[in-house]
Design an enzyme around this catalytic site. Structure first.
Site, PDB file in Angstrom:
ATOM      1  N   LEU A 110       0.677  -1.274  -0.045  1.00 33.38           N
ATOM      2  CA  LEU A 110      -0.108  -0.028  -0.003  1.00 33.38           C
ATOM      3  C   LEU A 110       0.907   1.247   0.067  1.00 33.38           C
ATOM      4  CD1 LEU A 110      -2.875  -0.908   2.469  1.00 33.38           C
ATOM      5  CD2 LEU A 110      -3.156  -0.920   0.061  1.00 33.38           C
ATOM      6  N   GLY A 144       5.990   2.885   3.151  1.00 37.80           N
ATOM      7  CA  GLY A 144       7.509   3.736   3.080  1.00 37.80           C
ATOM      8  C   GLY A 144       7.182   5.229   2.449  1.00 37.80           C
ATOM      9  N   ASP A 192       0.542 -10.256  10.798  1.00 38.29           N
ATOM     10  CA  ASP A 192       1.605 -11.185  10.552  1.00 38.29           C
ATOM     11  C   ASP A 192       2.220 -11.641  11.806  1.00 38.29           C
ATOM     12  OD1 ASP A 192       1.307 -10.619   7.800  1.00 38.29           O
ATOM     13  OD2 ASP A 192       3.084  -9.133   7.717  1.00 38.29           O
ATOM     14  N   CYS A 250      29.101   1.737 -10.852  1.00 37.70           N
ATOM     15  CA  CYS A 250      29.746   0.508 -10.271  1.00 37.70           C
ATOM     16  C   CYS A 250      30.115  -0.721 -11.405  1.00 37.70           C
ATOM     17  CB  CYS A 250      29.150  -0.153  -9.257  1.00 37.70           C
ATOM     18  SG  CYS A 250      29.846  -1.235  -8.183  1.00 37.70           S
ATOM     19  N   GLY A 257      28.524  -0.828 -14.058  1.00 37.80           N
ATOM     20  CA  GLY A 257      28.503   0.037 -15.352  1.00 37.80           C
ATOM     21  C   GLY A 257      30.036   0.629 -15.786  1.00 37.80           C
ATOM     22  N   GLU A 306      35.316 -11.728 -12.012  1.00 32.48           N
ATOM     23  CA  GLU A 306      34.051 -12.310 -11.288  1.00 32.48           C
ATOM     24  C   GLU A 306      33.174 -13.328 -12.367  1.00 32.48           C
ATOM     25  OE1 GLU A 306      31.311  -8.871 -10.530  1.00 32.48           O
ATOM     26  OE2 GLU A 306      29.721 -10.165  -9.772  1.00 32.48           O
ATOM     27  N   HIS A 319      28.040   4.497  -6.251  1.00 31.21           N
ATOM     28  CA  HIS A 319      26.569   4.502  -6.507  1.00 31.21           C
ATOM     29  C   HIS A 319      26.042   5.813  -6.182  1.00 31.21           C
ATOM     30  CE1 HIS A 319      25.995   0.022  -7.573  1.00 31.21           C
ATOM     31  NE2 HIS A 319      26.949  -0.018  -6.455  1.00 31.21           N
ATOM     32  N   GLU A 342      23.593   7.381  -7.486  1.00 29.78           N
ATOM     33  CA  GLU A 342      22.148   7.281  -7.163  1.00 29.78           C
ATOM     34  C   GLU A 342      21.883   7.320  -5.734  1.00 29.78           C
ATOM     35  OE1 GLU A 342      23.886   4.899  -8.286  1.00 29.78           O
ATOM     36  OE2 GLU A 342      23.129   2.822  -7.753  1.00 29.78           O
TER      37      GLU A 342
END
Ligand code: GLN
Length: 535
Positions: A17, A20, A150, A384, A386, A408, A509, A511
């Site tokens: 819903l 946050g 819950d 990163c 990218g 990696e 990062h 962002e």
């Protein structure tokens, strides 16, 4: 000094819903009234943090300055509130139980059986108080993850009940978020909300404000019903409408005069500040005439939540430039599997972002994307992974290192241009062991990165195990790749860029630090390049 106040947001009926966004909006509204706010989120899972969770299941892993890997709601809080939050504000079941068990093993409860009540609930109350104290907050906002009923959050809700009792009348305010369905136009149903409210009341908690997600604006009738059955004044029942942009929610709630109700319920005075600047920025997002298409090229594009900070950072930069940002999601495994070419997928893109990532799927597609952008002058921003893809592409196609890769993906590559950070070699545990959180970077003068940041020394958040292999830096530079940022000790490549067109990447990062009121410089620069190129 005023006694510290607490607002506890409970989700009822179902998940999804937007607790946050609601908690962030309520906090924003009180912040705009001149109060110092801090958010807390409780998550019931037994993971200590989000670091080991898959973005497909849980959305993006957000990283704070102190390196805490947490729920993506923290991104929403920071984007709305424009504050840096401490990792202590993220309380998880995993953290709580490990603390308690550790204490027990040390003999902290000698002679006693350790119980949910009072030991766990005491731990929670003390923790919540400590976060408020550390932040010197006037108002602490606590978002309880999950839905009332819950099993996972029951002990936390019980702790909040006790807390309200101990802090005294008027100091702890419970807000119920609920959903009001319509069976047909005009036929709104309050019964689910009534039942959910009774469930909360049965836990000894009386929500004083009820906020309703809905399909159509609440009628006076339905508000009266909710007010009557849930024992709140009708002025305390609010619409939470679907909006064009999430940043509009504080405005939509304030239109219904929610700050008056919040202040009254908390016994606080109203101050004169309001959301003037915020409103102006939201207007720009909604009404911008020009549109810029930004392609986000990743492998989790089926779940938009996986790249939410990247998307929002693009929106913030768009608001800065007064352009609408249209996001195109590009699934790089489709390019890799030769289902479609990078050229085909990117033909409508004015700017391209290759975000963070792990593992091999889709990487060849990302490398194709970087190549296409470099060869065609499409503005490229690498975050990163990218950056690592941009370096691999450059090594392969400009420096002639066929098969160059990151270890990696290919441990045996002849040209391991991306390799483990030295300190990562000995690490075996997976939780909270990456290079995490804020690190400084020295930006080279005369580069596009320097132009974007306008300063020599910056700090951004990180989350990675691999880096540009220093053995190859000389060759890369000799062939024209610009190393535009390094760690203060000079041992880690933090930023790279192309000379000829806008292709700037960072191991960080950025962002994660972009906010509506303070867009990330590299995103602003990317859009600037895209706007200029489009002219
Ligand atoms: N997988 C890469 C690394 O660990 C990139 C991580 C990321 O993009 N966050 O270095």
């Amino acid at each position: 000094m005023q006694k510290r106040k607490y607002v506890i947001v409970l989700g009822s009926l179902m998940s999804g819903l937007g607790k946050g966004i609601l908690s962030s909006s309520l906090a924003k509204i009180l912040q705009s009234k001149g109060y110092r706010v801090v958010p807390i989120k409780f998550d019931g899972y037994l993971n200590v943090d989000c670091g080991t969770m898959n973005p497909f299941r849980h959305g993006e892993v957000f990283v704070l300055d102190d390196g805490t890997e947490c729920d993506m709601d923290f991104g929403t809080y920071e984007r709305f509130l424009n504050i840096d939050i401490s990792g202590k504000a993220s309380i998880t079941g995993g953290k709580l139980f490990s603390r308690l068990i550790e204490k027990e093993r040390k003999g902290g409860f000698l002679g006693r059986d350790v119980q949910i009540v009072p030991h766990l609930t005491d731990e929670i109350k003390n923790w919540v108080k400590a976060v408020g104290e550390d932040a010197k907050a006037d108002v602490v906002f606590v978002e309880v993850g999950g839905t009332v009923g819950d099993l996972e959050n029951g002990y936390f809700i019980e702790a909040m009940r006790q807390f309200a009792h101990e802090e005294g009348e008027g100091n702890v305010l419970f807000v119920q978020l609920t959903y009001v369905p319509s069976l047909s136009v005009g036929e709104q149903k309050s019964k689910p909300t009534q039942h959910a409210n009774r469930l909360i009341q049965s836990m000894g908690i009386s929500p004083k404000i009820i906020i309703c997600r809905q399909q159509e604006p609440l009628t006076r009738d339905i508000k009266e019903k909710i007010s009557m059955f849930c024992s709140v004044p009708i002025e305390n029942v609010f619409d939470d409408p679907a909006l064009e942009t999430i940043y509009e929610l504080p405005i939509a709630l304030e239109k219904q005069k929610i700050s008056q109700v919040l202040l009254k319920e908390l016994g606080l005075e109203g101050k004169d500040e309001d959301l003037k600047e915020w409103r102006a920025t939201v207007e720009r997002i909604k009404n911008a005439k020009k549109e810029i298409t930004v392609a986000i090229c990743g492998k989790y594009t089926a779940v938009k939540d996986a790249y939410v900070s990247v998307k929002e950072a693009a929106v913030h930069a768009g608001a800065h430039h007064n352009v609408k940002v249209k996001i195109e999601w590009v699934e790089t495994s489709d390019i890799e599997d030769k289902k479609v070419s990078a050229k085909e997928l990117l033909k409508g893109a004015d700017a391209v972002i290759v975000p963070g990532g792990f593992g091999s799927r889709g990487t060849e597609g990302k490398i194709e994307v970087a190549k296409y952008c470099r060869e065609n002058g499409v503005p490229y921003l690498g975050l990163c992974f990218g950056l690592q893809m941009q370096v691999i592409e450059y090594a392969r196609n400009v420096c002639g290192m066929a098969g160059a890769n990151t270890t990696e993906i290919d441990e045996k590559t002849k040209y391991p241009v991306i390799d483990f950070l030295p300190e990562q070699r000995k690490i075996k545990d997976k939780g909270a062991t990456m290079r995490l959180g804020a690190y400084e970077c020295i930006v080279k003068k005369g580069t596009k990165a320097h132009e974007a940041y306008g300063t020599d020394k910056i700090s951004e958040r990180h989350r990675h195990r691999y880096e540009v292999n220093n053995d190859f830096v000389e060759t890369l530079e000799k062939n024209g790749l610009v190393i535009s940022g390094k760690s203060p000790a000079g041992d880690i490549v933090e930023m790279v860029e192309w000379k000829d067109s806008f292709g700037v990447s960072t191991q960080a990062h950025p962002e994660l630090k972009s906010r509506l009121e303070r867009p990330a410089p590299l995103f602003v620069a990317l859009l600037k390049a895209a706007i200029e190129r489009k002219k």
